[in-house]
Design an enzyme around this catalytic site. Structure first.
Site, PDB file in Angstrom:
ATOM      1  N   SER A 210      43.778  32.955  36.902  1.00  0.00           N
ATOM      2  CA  SER A 210      44.731  31.858  36.995  1.00  0.00           C
ATOM      3  C   SER A 210      46.180  32.298  37.080  1.00  0.00           C
ATOM      4  CB  SER A 210      44.556  30.912  35.804  1.00  0.00           C
ATOM      5  OG  SER A 210      43.300  30.307  35.854  1.00  0.00           O
ATOM      6  N   HIS A 256      49.168  30.860  32.965  1.00  0.00           N
ATOM      7  CA  HIS A 256      49.535  29.968  34.062  1.00  0.00           C
ATOM      8  C   HIS A 256      51.043  29.988  34.308  1.00  0.00           C
ATOM      9  CE1 HIS A 256      45.656  27.299  33.852  1.00  0.00           C
ATOM     10  NE2 HIS A 256      45.404  28.602  33.767  1.00  0.00           N
TER      11      HIS A 256
END
Length: 306
Positions: A210, A256
């Site tokens: 991610s 993230h």
């Protein structure tokens, strides 16, 4: 998305009104036509009648014909991407290789199980067993910052990340060129891991691509703005993903956010670098980001090891 491991250790713009003091923004072939679109190769302003669709953005008729009137040095008229990289016949190659590596590691994790997972996971400092020795990034295992970005355990996890890579990757690979795109991906992956290492509980393990995927999100937003396309679709998609990031407990928001910031910064340097010193600015930005990541690693390690 990056999951926290549960183990113990772990469009074309409307032209602006201009005053007599503002230079005209008109097509280089049609001075009576205002425009906000530029050729992605030579940066000339072009009107809709002169716009020729390319793999990324639009090019002017002269660049498409391979003319020499761009003012560049001999040999500089070779086809180049928006960021100055060499145009490749297969703009999916690096993306396909990255997909292959991620899927191969996923299959290996399914086959081998925890022994391999424990070697790939990202955690700062923890024990492999209840009374085992300390291991983790703080113990010098910096490779975990990258291996964890290629590791997944659940089908839905690898599926969502690889779908995003399949959608975003080829577009960025075509715009940046293979080398620049690969640097963006890897530095974003490490950037996400570094922020997770710096901020998270050192015993909380995490894994997933991610950080790199959010780096692609950030880069795509920068690219869309550079090409003056409609920003709303990418902003809505990014907003939806960030909502999940901060509302789902098992997601490592640090990875993230770290990947998103690094991807946006590097992409900005890639597509806005001045033409005269393009490579120096682009690779200099990559080097600066890498240096900041290393400094953050060293400071956090010093804190953990005391």
């Amino acid at each position: 998305m990056d999951r926290q491991h549960g183990s113990e250790h772990g469009s074309e713009r409307e032209p602006e009104h201009r005053s007599e003091h503002v230079p005209a923004v008109t097509c280089y072939r049609h001075p009576d036509r205002e425009t906000g679109i530029r050729c992605t190769r030579c940066d000339r302003l072009i009107c809709p009648d002169c716009m020729i669709s390319a793999s990324v953005g639009y090019q002017c008729p002269q660049c498409v014909r391979g003319g020499s009137g761009t003012g560049h040095k001999p040999g500089a008229n070779r086809p180049r991407t928006l960021a100055g990289g060499a145009v490749a016949g297969d703009t999916w190659l690096v993306t396909k290789v990255l997909l292959g590596i991620n899927l191969a590691v996923f299959v290996a994790v399914l086959a081998v199980g925890r022994p391999l997972t424990d070697e790939l996971l990202l955690f700062g400092r923890a024990t492999t067993e209840a009374y085992g020795p300390l291991e983790g990034v703080a113990e010098g295992q910096w490779y975990r910052l990258l291996t964890s970005a290629f590791a997944h355990q659940e089908f839905w996890h690898v599926g969502m990340n690889m779908l995003a890579l399949w959608i975003l990757g080829p577009q960025l690979e075509a715009a940046l060129g293979r080398g620049r795109y690969l640097a963006l991906y890897l530095l974003s992956a490490v950037g996400g891991s570094v922020l997770a290492y710096v901020v998270s509980d050192p015993q909380q393990a995490s894994l997933g691509a991610s950080g790199a995927i959010y780096g692609l999100f950030g880069a795509m937003a920068v690219l869309v703005r550079r090409l003056r396309y409609d920003m709303r679709p990418i902003l809505i998609l990014l907003a939806v993903n960030l909502i999940f990031t901060f509302t789902v407990a098992s997601i490592s928001w640090q990875a993230h956010v770290g990947g998103l910031v690094v991807g946006a910064v590097i992409a900005y340097a890639m597509v806005h670098a001045p033409r005269e010193r393009r490579a120096l600015v682009q690779w200099g930005a990559c080097g600066a980001v890498l240096a900041l990541e290393v400094v953050a690693l060293m400071v956090r390690t010093a804190v953990l090891t005391g």
